[in-house]
Design an enzyme around this catalytic site. Structure first.
Site, PDB file in Angstrom:
ATOM      1  N   LYS A  10       0.812  -1.216   0.000  1.00 38.96           N
ATOM      2  CA  LYS A  10       0.000   0.000   0.000  1.00 38.96           C
ATOM      3  C   LYS A  10       0.850   1.273   0.000  1.00 38.96           C
ATOM      4  O   LYS A  10       2.053   1.233   0.274  1.00 38.96           O
ATOM      5  CB  LYS A  10      -0.923  -0.033   1.221  1.00 38.96           C
ATOM      6  N   PHE A  58     -15.510   3.794   6.569  1.00 35.41           N
ATOM      7  CA  PHE A  58     -14.146   4.178   6.195  1.00 35.41           C
ATOM      8  C   PHE A  58     -13.886   4.094   4.691  1.00 35.41           C
ATOM      9  O   PHE A  58     -12.754   4.296   4.241  1.00 35.41           O
ATOM     10  CB  PHE A  58     -13.118   3.325   6.959  1.00 35.41           C
ATOM     11  N   ARG A  86      -1.717 -14.168   4.767  1.00 35.33           N
ATOM     12  CA  ARG A  86      -2.418 -13.458   5.843  1.00 35.33           C
ATOM     13  C   ARG A  86      -1.679 -13.579   7.175  1.00 35.33           C
ATOM     14  O   ARG A  86      -1.653 -12.651   7.975  1.00 35.33           O
ATOM     15  CB  ARG A  86      -3.867 -13.962   5.952  1.00 35.33           C
ATOM     16  N   THR A  92      -5.185  -6.826  10.868  1.00 39.33           N
ATOM     17  CA  THR A  92      -5.470  -5.558  10.180  1.00 39.33           C
ATOM     18  C   THR A  92      -4.979  -4.362  10.993  1.00 39.33           C
ATOM     19  O   THR A  92      -4.373  -3.438  10.449  1.00 39.33           O
ATOM     20  CB  THR A  92      -7.001  -5.422   9.955  1.00 39.33           C
ATOM     21  N   ARG A 103       2.650  -6.072   9.412  1.00 38.66           N
ATOM     22  CA  ARG A 103       1.909  -4.951  10.006  1.00 38.66           C
ATOM     23  C   ARG A 103       2.468  -4.553  11.362  1.00 38.66           C
ATOM     24  O   ARG A 103       2.483  -3.373  11.708  1.00 38.66           O
ATOM     25  CB  ARG A 103       0.425  -5.282  10.059  1.00 38.66           C
ATOM     26  N   GLU A 127      -9.574 -10.884  -7.391  1.00 36.84           N
ATOM     27  CA  GLU A 127      -8.590  -9.813  -7.255  1.00 36.84           C
ATOM     28  C   GLU A 127      -7.418  -9.980  -8.217  1.00 36.84           C
ATOM     29  O   GLU A 127      -6.893  -8.991  -8.734  1.00 36.84           O
ATOM     30  CB  GLU A 127      -8.103  -9.748  -5.801  1.00 36.84           C
TER      31      GLU A 127
HETATM   32  P1  CMP Z   1      -7.564  -4.479   3.440  1.00 34.51           P
HETATM   33  O1  CMP Z   1      -7.153  -5.884   3.676  1.00 34.51           O
HETATM   34  O2  CMP Z   1      -6.901  -3.743   2.345  1.00 34.51           O
HETATM   35  O3  CMP Z   1      -9.151  -4.453   3.172  1.00 34.51           O
HETATM   36  C1  CMP Z   1      -9.987  -3.388   3.582  1.00 34.51           C
HETATM   37  C2  CMP Z   1      -9.233  -2.308   4.279  1.00 34.51           C
HETATM   38  O4  CMP Z   1      -9.998  -1.361   4.955  1.00 34.51           O
HETATM   39  C3  CMP Z   1      -8.373  -2.915   5.348  1.00 34.51           C
HETATM   40  O5  CMP Z   1      -7.322  -3.650   4.785  1.00 34.51           O
HETATM   41  C4  CMP Z   1      -7.965  -1.701   6.149  1.00 34.51           C
HETATM   42  O6  CMP Z   1      -6.782  -1.102   5.712  1.00 34.51           O
HETATM   43  C5  CMP Z   1      -9.126  -0.756   5.892  1.00 34.51           C
HETATM   44  N1  CMP Z   1      -9.808  -0.519   7.145  1.00 34.51           N
HETATM   45  C6  CMP Z   1     -10.389  -1.423   7.935  1.00 34.51           C
HETATM   46  N2  CMP Z   1     -10.896  -0.828   9.018  1.00 34.51           N
HETATM   47  C7  CMP Z   1     -10.604   0.488   8.915  1.00 34.51           C
HETATM   48  C8  CMP Z   1     -10.865   1.620   9.705  1.00 34.51           C
HETATM   49  N3  CMP Z   1     -11.536   1.519  10.863  1.00 34.51           N
HETATM   50  N4  CMP Z   1     -10.435   2.813   9.266  1.00 34.51           N
HETATM   51  C9  CMP Z   1      -9.777   2.917   8.092  1.00 34.51           C
HETATM   52  N5  CMP Z   1      -9.502   1.877   7.293  1.00 34.51           N
HETATM   53  C10 CMP Z   1      -9.926   0.676   7.699  1.00 34.51           C
END
Ligand code: CMP
Length: 139
Positions: A10, A58, A86, A92, A103, A127
């Site tokens: 990203k 979001f 993963r 996340t 992460r 994807e």
């Molecule tokens: P990703 O795996 O790219 O898929 C969806 C994305 O939404 C996730 O990773 C996060 O980066 C983003 N995301 C999830 N929760 C939040 C949040 N509360 N605020 C901002 N971004 C979010």
């Protein structure tokens, strides 16, 4: 079984010149990069990729962030690639990510969390097809 998954490095990571360090974590875990390109997504493209999240609070922030700087999109191949990817990414939210994960080491926040990875076989197929043609996948 041997699987393929879609990985995105990203904007927060490409901007901080962490592309190589991120790829090393995947390679060290036994995943192979079988397709790779650096692209700058338009807001429309980022919005289409994350269409399943369009009702989330979001979503706007996510689309803006993902189109703010270049990303590196890759197809990773290996034994149980979807789950392995993963595991190497970590949770996340970096505050909840395990030691040694991407992460934990690099992410800045839940949104600016350095990497995306497909969450299922179905997502991986969709994807990968979103970003790559069959010709671009070199196993
Ligand atoms: P990703 O795996 O790219 O898929 C969806 C994305 O939404 C996730 O990773 C996060 O980066 C983003 N995301 C999830 N929760 C939040 C949040 N509360 N605020 C901002 N971004 C979010």
């Amino acid at each position: 079984a041997t699987e393929r998954t879609l990985s995105i490095i990203k904007p927060d990571a490409t901007k901080r010149n962490l592309t190589g360090k991120v790829v090393s974590k995947f390679e060290d875990a036994g995943l192979r990069v079988v397709a790779s390109k650096r692209i700058h997504l338009s807001p429309a493209q980022a919005g289409a990729f994350y269409a399943e999240h369009s009702e989330r609070p979001f979503y706007g922030e996510l689309v803006e962030f993902m189109s703010s700087e270049p990303v590196v999109v890759q197809v990773l191949e290996g034994e149980n690639a979807i789950a392995k990817n993963r595991e190497v990414m970590g949770a996340t939210d970096p505050a909840e990510a395990a030691e040694g994960t991407i992460r934990k080491d690099f992410a800045l926040s839940k949104g600016e969390n350095s990497v995306h990875g497909s969450d299922s076989k179905e997502s991986a197929e969709r994807e990968i097809a979103f970003f790559f043609s069959g010709l671009e996948l070199v196993g």
